[in-house]
Design a protein around this motif. Structure first.
Motif, PDB file in Angstrom:
ATOM      1  N   ARG A 114       0.826  -1.210   0.000  1.00  0.00           N
ATOM      2  CA  ARG A 114       0.000   0.000   0.000  1.00  0.00           C
ATOM      3  C   ARG A 114       0.862   1.263   0.000  1.00  0.00           C
ATOM      4  O   ARG A 114       0.523   2.260  -0.641  1.00  0.00           O
ATOM      5  CB  ARG A 114      -0.967  -0.024   1.187  1.00  0.00           C
ATOM      6  CG  ARG A 114      -2.098  -1.017   0.947  1.00  0.00           C
ATOM      7  CD  ARG A 114      -2.889  -1.346   2.189  1.00  0.00           C
ATOM      8  NE  ARG A 114      -3.962  -2.285   1.852  1.00  0.00           N
ATOM      9  CZ  ARG A 114      -3.806  -3.591   1.692  1.00  0.00           C
ATOM     10  NH1 ARG A 114      -2.605  -4.117   1.841  1.00  0.00           N
ATOM     11  NH2 ARG A 114      -4.815  -4.375   1.374  1.00  0.00           N
ATOM     12  N   ALA A 115       1.973   1.226   0.691  1.00  0.00           N
ATOM     13  CA  ALA A 115       2.888   2.359   0.669  1.00  0.00           C
ATOM     14  C   ALA A 115       3.507   2.525  -0.712  1.00  0.00           C
ATOM     15  O   ALA A 115       3.668   3.641  -1.212  1.00  0.00           O
ATOM     16  CB  ALA A 115       3.976   2.177   1.728  1.00  0.00           C
ATOM     17  N   ILE A 116       3.845   1.403  -1.350  1.00  0.00           N
ATOM     18  CA  ILE A 116       4.431   1.460  -2.691  1.00  0.00           C
ATOM     19  C   ILE A 116       3.417   1.999  -3.694  1.00  0.00           C
ATOM     20  O   ILE A 116       3.730   2.860  -4.531  1.00  0.00           O
ATOM     21  CB  ILE A 116       4.933   0.070  -3.116  1.00  0.00           C
ATOM     22  CG1 ILE A 116       6.113  -0.369  -2.233  1.00  0.00           C
ATOM     23  CG2 ILE A 116       5.350   0.064  -4.586  1.00  0.00           C
ATOM     24  CD1 ILE A 116       6.542  -1.799  -2.428  1.00  0.00           C
ATOM     25  N   LEU A 117       2.175   1.527  -3.610  1.00  0.00           N
ATOM     26  CA  LEU A 117       1.139   1.959  -4.551  1.00  0.00           C
ATOM     27  C   LEU A 117       0.773   3.427  -4.375  1.00  0.00           C
ATOM     28  O   LEU A 117       0.225   4.054  -5.284  1.00  0.00           O
ATOM     29  CB  LEU A 117      -0.107   1.086  -4.394  1.00  0.00           C
ATOM     30  CG  LEU A 117       0.073  -0.382  -4.808  1.00  0.00           C
ATOM     31  CD1 LEU A 117      -1.172  -1.180  -4.494  1.00  0.00           C
ATOM     32  CD2 LEU A 117       0.421  -0.492  -6.276  1.00  0.00           C
ATOM     33  N   ALA A 118       1.090   3.991  -3.206  1.00  0.00           N
ATOM     34  CA  ALA A 118       0.792   5.399  -2.953  1.00  0.00           C
ATOM     35  C   ALA A 118       1.931   6.324  -3.373  1.00  0.00           C
ATOM     36  O   ALA A 118       1.794   7.551  -3.270  1.00  0.00           O
ATOM     37  CB  ALA A 118       0.482   5.602  -1.470  1.00  0.00           C
ATOM     38  N   MET A 119       3.048   5.769  -3.822  1.00  0.00           N
ATOM     39  CA  MET A 119       4.185   6.610  -4.213  1.00  0.00           C
ATOM     40  C   MET A 119       3.846   7.434  -5.447  1.00  0.00           C
ATOM     41  O   MET A 119       2.980   7.074  -6.248  1.00  0.00           O
ATOM     42  CB  MET A 119       5.434   5.747  -4.427  1.00  0.00           C
ATOM     43  CG  MET A 119       5.972   5.179  -3.123  1.00  0.00           C
ATOM     44  SD  MET A 119       7.477   4.174  -3.318  1.00  0.00           S
ATOM     45  CE  MET A 119       7.754   3.694  -1.602  1.00  0.00           C
ATOM     46  N   GLU A 120       4.563   8.556  -5.631  1.00  0.00           N
ATOM     47  CA  GLU A 120       4.194   9.556  -6.632  1.00  0.00           C
ATOM     48  C   GLU A 120       4.365   9.090  -8.068  1.00  0.00           C
ATOM     49  O   GLU A 120       3.642   9.524  -8.957  1.00  0.00           O
ATOM     50  CB  GLU A 120       5.004  10.842  -6.409  1.00  0.00           C
ATOM     51  CG  GLU A 120       4.638  11.575  -5.123  1.00  0.00           C
ATOM     52  CD  GLU A 120       5.405  12.871  -4.960  1.00  0.00           C
ATOM     53  OE1 GLU A 120       6.237  13.189  -5.844  1.00  0.00           O
ATOM     54  OE2 GLU A 120       5.164  13.571  -3.961  1.00  0.00           O
ATOM     55  N   GLN A 121       5.334   8.213  -8.335  1.00  0.00           N
ATOM     56  CA  GLN A 121       5.617   7.816  -9.716  1.00  0.00           C
ATOM     57  C   GLN A 121       5.590   6.293  -9.863  1.00  0.00           C
ATOM     58  O   GLN A 121       6.626   5.651 -10.053  1.00  0.00           O
ATOM     59  CB  GLN A 121       6.971   8.359 -10.156  1.00  0.00           C
ATOM     60  CG  GLN A 121       7.055   9.881 -10.149  1.00  0.00           C
ATOM     61  CD  GLN A 121       8.395  10.376 -10.673  1.00  0.00           C
ATOM     62  OE1 GLN A 121       8.772  10.122 -11.821  1.00  0.00           O
ATOM     63  NE2 GLN A 121       9.129  11.085  -9.826  1.00  0.00           N
ATOM     64  N   PRO A 122       4.399   5.698  -9.779  1.00  0.00           N
ATOM     65  CA  PRO A 122       4.319   4.238  -9.928  1.00  0.00           C
ATOM     66  C   PRO A 122       4.811   3.751 -11.287  1.00  0.00           C
ATOM     67  O   PRO A 122       5.345   2.649 -11.396  1.00  0.00           O
ATOM     68  CB  PRO A 122       2.824   3.953  -9.741  1.00  0.00           C
ATOM     69  CG  PRO A 122       2.134   5.244 -10.070  1.00  0.00           C
ATOM     70  CD  PRO A 122       3.075   6.315  -9.595  1.00  0.00           C
ATOM     71  N   GLY A 123       4.645   4.581 -12.318  1.00  0.00           N
ATOM     72  CA  GLY A 123       5.113   4.187 -13.645  1.00  0.00           C
ATOM     73  C   GLY A 123       6.611   3.985 -13.692  1.00  0.00           C
ATOM     74  O   GLY A 123       7.112   3.100 -14.407  1.00  0.00           O
ATOM     75  N   ARG A 124       7.349   4.802 -12.935  1.00  0.00           N
ATOM     76  CA  ARG A 124       8.807   4.647 -12.894  1.00  0.00           C
ATOM     77  C   ARG A 124       9.184   3.339 -12.200  1.00  0.00           C
ATOM     78  O   ARG A 124      10.108   2.631 -12.640  1.00  0.00           O
ATOM     79  CB  ARG A 124       9.449   5.835 -12.185  1.00  0.00           C
ATOM     80  CG  ARG A 124      10.976   5.794 -12.218  1.00  0.00           C
ATOM     81  CD  ARG A 124      11.582   7.126 -11.800  1.00  0.00           C
ATOM     82  NE  ARG A 124      11.380   7.398 -10.380  1.00  0.00           N
ATOM     83  CZ  ARG A 124      11.715   8.549  -9.781  1.00  0.00           C
ATOM     84  NH1 ARG A 124      12.244   9.535 -10.490  1.00  0.00           N
ATOM     85  NH2 ARG A 124      11.513   8.727  -8.486  1.00  0.00           N
ATOM     86  N   ILE A 125       8.463   3.010 -11.126  1.00  0.00           N
ATOM     87  CA  ILE A 125       8.721   1.733 -10.446  1.00  0.00           C
ATOM     88  C   ILE A 125       8.459   0.579 -11.399  1.00  0.00           C
ATOM     89  O   ILE A 125       9.231  -0.382 -11.471  1.00  0.00           O
ATOM     90  CB  ILE A 125       7.838   1.600  -9.186  1.00  0.00           C
ATOM     91  CG1 ILE A 125       8.133   2.722  -8.185  1.00  0.00           C
ATOM     92  CG2 ILE A 125       8.059   0.238  -8.528  1.00  0.00           C
ATOM     93  CD1 ILE A 125       7.179   2.757  -7.001  1.00  0.00           C
ATOM     94  N   LEU A 126       7.368   0.675 -12.170  1.00  0.00           N
ATOM     95  CA  LEU A 126       7.023  -0.386 -13.107  1.00  0.00           C
ATOM     96  C   LEU A 126       8.127  -0.587 -14.149  1.00  0.00           C
ATOM     97  O   LEU A 126       8.479  -1.723 -14.481  1.00  0.00           O
ATOM     98  CB  LEU A 126       5.702  -0.055 -13.802  1.00  0.00           C
ATOM     99  CG  LEU A 126       5.149  -1.133 -14.740  1.00  0.00           C
ATOM    100  CD1 LEU A 126       4.843  -2.409 -13.973  1.00  0.00           C
ATOM    101  CD2 LEU A 126       3.894  -0.619 -15.450  1.00  0.00           C
ATOM    102  N   THR A 127       8.695   0.498 -14.635  1.00  0.00           N
ATOM    103  CA  THR A 127       9.789   0.396 -15.601  1.00  0.00           C
ATOM    104  C   THR A 127      11.000  -0.299 -14.980  1.00  0.00           C
ATOM    105  O   THR A 127      11.651  -1.147 -15.619  1.00  0.00           O
ATOM    106  CB  THR A 127      10.188   1.795 -16.099  1.00  0.00           C
ATOM    107  OG1 THR A 127       9.075   2.393 -16.769  1.00  0.00           O
ATOM    108  CG2 THR A 127      11.366   1.731 -17.053  1.00  0.00           C
ATOM    109  N   GLU A 128      11.290   0.018 -13.719  1.00  0.00           N
ATOM    110  CA  GLU A 128      12.432  -0.603 -13.050  1.00  0.00           C
ATOM    111  C   GLU A 128      12.159  -2.072 -12.724  1.00  0.00           C
ATOM    112  O   GLU A 128      13.069  -2.910 -12.749  1.00  0.00           O
ATOM    113  CB  GLU A 128      12.777   0.199 -11.794  1.00  0.00           C
ATOM    114  CG  GLU A 128      13.288   1.602 -12.133  1.00  0.00           C
ATOM    115  CD  GLU A 128      13.525   2.474 -10.908  1.00  0.00           C
ATOM    116  OE1 GLU A 128      13.267   2.007  -9.770  1.00  0.00           O
ATOM    117  OE2 GLU A 128      13.975   3.628 -11.087  1.00  0.00           O
TER     118      GLU A 128
END
Length: 449
Positions: A114-128
């Motif tokens: 839930r903390a991860i999903l609330a981060m500002e740039q989920p798209g960047r996490i997805l790319t990584e």
């Protein structure tokens, strides 16, 4: 043995292990929450923070495809390939007296979905995430120990079927899914190393960046689409059911990032096969948790609660499969029974369970760490008991399951899909009423808003 007693025992064993590499004994040992199979303990020494990953006994590892020594070697190889894997500093030995495991340097970030999903740039996490998966999939046989297994697709499906039969073979929706797998096994693809459990909950993130990949105990060689699909299952998207790629974004963006990094094209048909395969795999894995508990092998409270999460996968599975049904069956009305129940007189079973759950809630501020997590699990269990007393869903039907598995009935059978939809909704409403996919299913199947 409580966490306090365990910590004392682990402290002595860790001191022996750390001495082998010239480090002083551990301080501030705390058990991390979660971990229904393995335990994780955080501690500090020599001014740094580390994590011990362990099984409570050597016997606990006897039926696993490989031990912690191989798991640690896989992590080292992944880290060398540029994956954000932790640094393993030592393996436990039998003489340490605290079971099987290894010690890693702690990484920054949180594993909390839930903390991860609330981060500002989920798209960047997805790319990584896509980048790390591509790097994991670049590892070959020569990069890891020889006992890392390869999954044979048909053997894997047959193993699921056997596991289903051992669990009673009486769940029609799972039987329907197994029949689909048997009819849709793809051709073998050149195997790559799969993480095997790549999803939210097993990654660390901080400031919209991926900082760590954890829990490598299910690593194996197989189809890269299996890893891609597993993290996209509805259960691992948590509150963001609307984002099909790990709860972080779209499948198009996820596939594009993976293809750019790996040079490998994603096949949607193979992706669907492995999504259905892993949904059944996890449904049966949940069922097995109850068997572990009944055997006395492991009486952990989490096991009995996780066993009830089978209903999540049954609903997810039906939503994956229904697209193969004829249009007239997909459009057929789903009728749910009246679930309301009014109690008079003395307290009922659900009322007593609710009262106990409310009392347990008053204790949460007195507990910390894993004990507080266990209290939350206990409250969830009581909620299941309370709801099931009002609703006893007919989710087991051996004759129907056998007919579906044999192909004698299918999604083309009149009324069957509507009946299975009602079954899935009823069961999940009792087990996990807040499961995000349940709301989506009710909107789609009965028009509820």
């Amino acid at each position: 043995m409580g966490d306090g007693d365990k910590a004392g025992s682990i402290e002595q064993g860790l001191a022996r292990a750390l001495a082998r590499i010239g480090l002083p004994g551990p301080e501030e040992i705390t058990r991390l929450t979660g971990g229904a199979t393995m335990e994780s303990w955080r501690f500090s020494t020599a001014g740094e923070v580390f994590v011990l990953r362990r099984a409570p006994s050597l016997d606990f590892m006897k039926d696993r495809p490989f031990g912690h020594g191989t798991e640690a070697a896989i992590i080292r190889a992944a880290r060398q390939a540029g994956v954000t894997a932790p640094e393993v500093i030592l393996n436990l030995e039998a003489s340490d007296g605290i079971g099987s495991g290894f010690v890693m340097r702690a990484l920054p970030g949180t594993p909390d979905p839930r903390a991860i999903l609330a981060m500002e740039q989920p798209g960047r996490i997805l790319t990584e995430v896509a980048r790390d998966l591509a790097r994991i999939h670049s590892l070959g046989r020569g990069d890891v120990p020889p006992d890392v297994p390869e999954i044979d697709y048909r053997e894997g499906v047959n193993a699921l079927r056997l596991q289903f039969e051992e669990a009673g073979g009486d769940r029609p929706i799972i039987a329907l899914g197994l029949r689909w797998l048997l009819d849709n096994i793809p051709q073998r693809e050149e195997p790559v190393l799969n993480h095997g459990d790549y999803r939210l909950g097993n990654i660390l993130c901080e400031d919209s960046h991926l900082t760590g990949v954890l829990d490598w105990e299910l690593a194996h060689f197989g189809d890269p689409h299996e890893d891609l699909a597993f993290g996209c299952m509805a259960v691992w998207r948590f509150a963001r059911y609307d984002r099909p790629a790990l709860g972080l974004g779209s499948l198009d963006d996820y596939f594009a990032a993976y293809e750019t990094e790996s040079g490998r094209k994603v096949d949607p048909a193979r992706f669907r096969f492995w999504t259905i395969y892993r949904t059944i795999w996890w449904a049966l894995g949940c069922l097995k948790m109850a068997a572990y508990w009944r055997s006395g092998e492991d009486r952990m409270l989490e096991r009995v609660v996780i066993s009830r999460r089978t209903s999540e996968q049954e609903l997810d599975l039906l939503m994956l499969l229904e697209q193969d049904a004829p249009e007239e069956e997909r459009a057929r009305r789903v009728i749910l029974p009246d679930m309301s129940c009014i109690y008079l007189g003395e307290a009922s079973q659900p009322e007593m369970a609710t009262a106990i759950a409310e009392w347990l809630d008053t204790l949460k501020d007195k507990l910390t760490g894993h004990d507080r997590f266990q209290l939350a699990v206990a409250r969830n269990a009581l909620g299941m008991i309370a709801r099931e007393a009002d609703l006893l869903p007919a989710s087991r039907d051996l004759l129907l399951a056998e007919a579906l598995l044999a192909g004698e009935k299918s999604l083309a059978s009149p009324q069957l899909l509507a009946e299975l939809k009602a079954m899935a909704i009823e069961k999940l409403s009792a087990d996990v009423p807040k499961y995000p996919a349940l709301r989506a299913a009710r909107q789609k199947w009965i028009g509820e808003h």
